[in-house]
Scaffold this motif. Structure first.
Motif, PDB file in Angstrom:
ATOM      1  N   LEU B  61       4.049  24.973 -31.540  1.00  0.00           N
ATOM      2  CA  LEU B  61       4.977  26.058 -31.843  1.00  0.00           C
ATOM      3  C   LEU B  61       5.786  25.736 -33.096  1.00  0.00           C
ATOM      4  O   LEU B  61       6.243  24.604 -33.279  1.00  0.00           O
ATOM      5  CB  LEU B  61       5.944  26.262 -30.679  1.00  0.00           C
ATOM      6  CG  LEU B  61       5.486  27.096 -29.494  1.00  0.00           C
ATOM      7  CD1 LEU B  61       4.254  26.537 -28.831  1.00  0.00           C
ATOM      8  CD2 LEU B  61       6.606  27.238 -28.489  1.00  0.00           C
ATOM      9  N   THR B  62       5.948  26.746 -33.930  1.00  0.00           N
ATOM     10  CA  THR B  62       6.788  26.634 -35.120  1.00  0.00           C
ATOM     11  C   THR B  62       7.640  27.879 -35.210  1.00  0.00           C
ATOM     12  O   THR B  62       7.138  29.000 -35.044  1.00  0.00           O
ATOM     13  CB  THR B  62       5.935  26.508 -36.398  1.00  0.00           C
ATOM     14  OG1 THR B  62       5.081  25.368 -36.288  1.00  0.00           O
ATOM     15  CG2 THR B  62       6.831  26.344 -37.627  1.00  0.00           C
ATOM     16  N   ALA B  63       8.924  27.706 -35.465  1.00  0.00           N
ATOM     17  CA  ALA B  63       9.818  28.853 -35.585  1.00  0.00           C
ATOM     18  C   ALA B  63      10.661  28.718 -36.844  1.00  0.00           C
ATOM     19  O   ALA B  63      10.932  27.601 -37.302  1.00  0.00           O
ATOM     20  CB  ALA B  63      10.709  28.976 -34.358  1.00  0.00           C
ATOM     21  N   GLN B  64      11.064  29.847 -37.386  1.00  0.00           N
ATOM     22  CA  GLN B  64      11.908  29.844 -38.585  1.00  0.00           C
ATOM     23  C   GLN B  64      13.105  30.759 -38.405  1.00  0.00           C
ATOM     24  O   GLN B  64      12.994  31.849 -37.836  1.00  0.00           O
ATOM     25  CB  GLN B  64      11.109  30.267 -39.813  1.00  0.00           C
ATOM     26  CG  GLN B  64      11.926  30.186 -41.105  1.00  0.00           C
ATOM     27  CD  GLN B  64      11.087  30.112 -42.358  1.00  0.00           C
ATOM     28  OE1 GLN B  64       9.948  30.553 -42.364  1.00  0.00           O
ATOM     29  NE2 GLN B  64      11.649  29.545 -43.414  1.00  0.00           N
ATOM     30  N   PHE B  65      14.225  30.324 -38.937  1.00  0.00           N
ATOM     31  CA  PHE B  65      15.477  31.075 -38.963  1.00  0.00           C
ATOM     32  C   PHE B  65      15.499  31.781 -40.319  1.00  0.00           C
ATOM     33  O   PHE B  65      15.520  31.138 -41.357  1.00  0.00           O
ATOM     34  CB  PHE B  65      16.624  30.060 -38.864  1.00  0.00           C
ATOM     35  CG  PHE B  65      17.989  30.633 -38.619  1.00  0.00           C
ATOM     36  CD1 PHE B  65      18.429  31.795 -39.226  1.00  0.00           C
ATOM     37  CD2 PHE B  65      18.869  29.963 -37.794  1.00  0.00           C
ATOM     38  CE1 PHE B  65      19.692  32.291 -39.007  1.00  0.00           C
ATOM     39  CE2 PHE B  65      20.153  30.442 -37.567  1.00  0.00           C
ATOM     40  CZ  PHE B  65      20.561  31.604 -38.183  1.00  0.00           C
ATOM     41  N   GLY B  66      15.486  33.106 -40.322  1.00  0.00           N
ATOM     42  CA  GLY B  66      15.414  33.851 -41.572  1.00  0.00           C
ATOM     43  C   GLY B  66      16.604  33.607 -42.487  1.00  0.00           C
ATOM     44  O   GLY B  66      17.720  33.373 -42.018  1.00  0.00           O
TER      45      GLY B  66
END
Lengths: 111, 113
Positions: B61-66
């Motif tokens: 899993l990879t997530a980004q904070f805009g």
């Protein structure tokens, strides 16, 4: 560390009754929040307690109330139950700020 | 009550495929969280993001904070059957005295073998 625990896991009540749900947070967590989850409205914030004080409240009627004890355990109460109160009630604990960790929930059915 | 816009609403994918989902808000948040929920259980925290622009991984899993602080993305690589479930984004607007989560509408992920 043990996770967030909630009791009971399932509850069936009839309209007009009241109910009390219990939540024990992760050890060391002093913030406890409550959320209601329904198919129609999704996950909605009820209220948050920190160090026995309610510090935030969602848009729910006064029939929904809660409290937190000195050991950080929390209870929520719903009085005069309505059919629309049927939902999964979730408790979440956290440090003062930061990520919130959820319990398994209490499934409340109002008949 | 308010819910964040999450897309897609549901998706069928084949085992081994990559998955992308995103969440947008009209409000700024100072924390973004991603959860997975299985039927009859509470949401399980997958990833927490605390800074605009932050990219964080947790296994596949990879997530980004805009950058605008109004959106976030979650990617799952090489999906497997146990990825099935509902994924929720949540924004937190900690004000210094209180915090609450505003949740997305959820993305239902179903994996075909």
């Amino acid at each position: 560390k043990a996770g967030v625990t909630q009791t009971p896991r399932y509850l069936i009540k009839t309209r007009g009754q009241q109910v009390t749900l219990s939540c024990s947070p992760i050890s060391g967590h002093r913030s406890v929040s409550w959320y209601q989850q329904t198919p129609g409205q999704g996950l909605q914030f009820l209220f948050e307690y920190f160090s026995e004080t309610q510090r935030n409240k969602g848009n729910f009627p006064g029939r929904f109330s809660g409290r937190q004890f000195s050991n950080s355990r929390s209870e929520m109460n719903v009085s005069t139950l309505e059919l629309g109160d049927s939902a999964l009630y979730l408790c979440a604990s956290s440090l003062e700020i930061g990520a919130k960790y959820f319990g398994p929930g209490t499934r409340l059915t109002v008949l | 009550g308010q819910q964040l816009n999450q897309s897609p609403q549901s998706m069928f994918i084949q085992e081994g495929e990559d998955v992308s989902m995103n969440c947008t808000s009209s409000s700024i948040f100072n924390t973004w969280l991603w959860y997975k929920q299985d039927p009859g259980e509470g949401p399980v925290l997958l990833i927490a993001l605390y800074k605009a622009g932050e990219l964080t991984s947790n296994g596949r899993l990879t997530a980004q904070f805009g950058i605008t602080r109004k959106d976030s993305f979650l990617n799952i690589s090489a999906s497997i059957p146990s990825d099935v479930g509902i994924y929720f984004c949540a924004g937190s607007d900690y004000t210094g005295t209180a915090s609450k989560l505003t949740f997305g509408t959820g993305t239902r992920l179903q994996v075909t073998l």
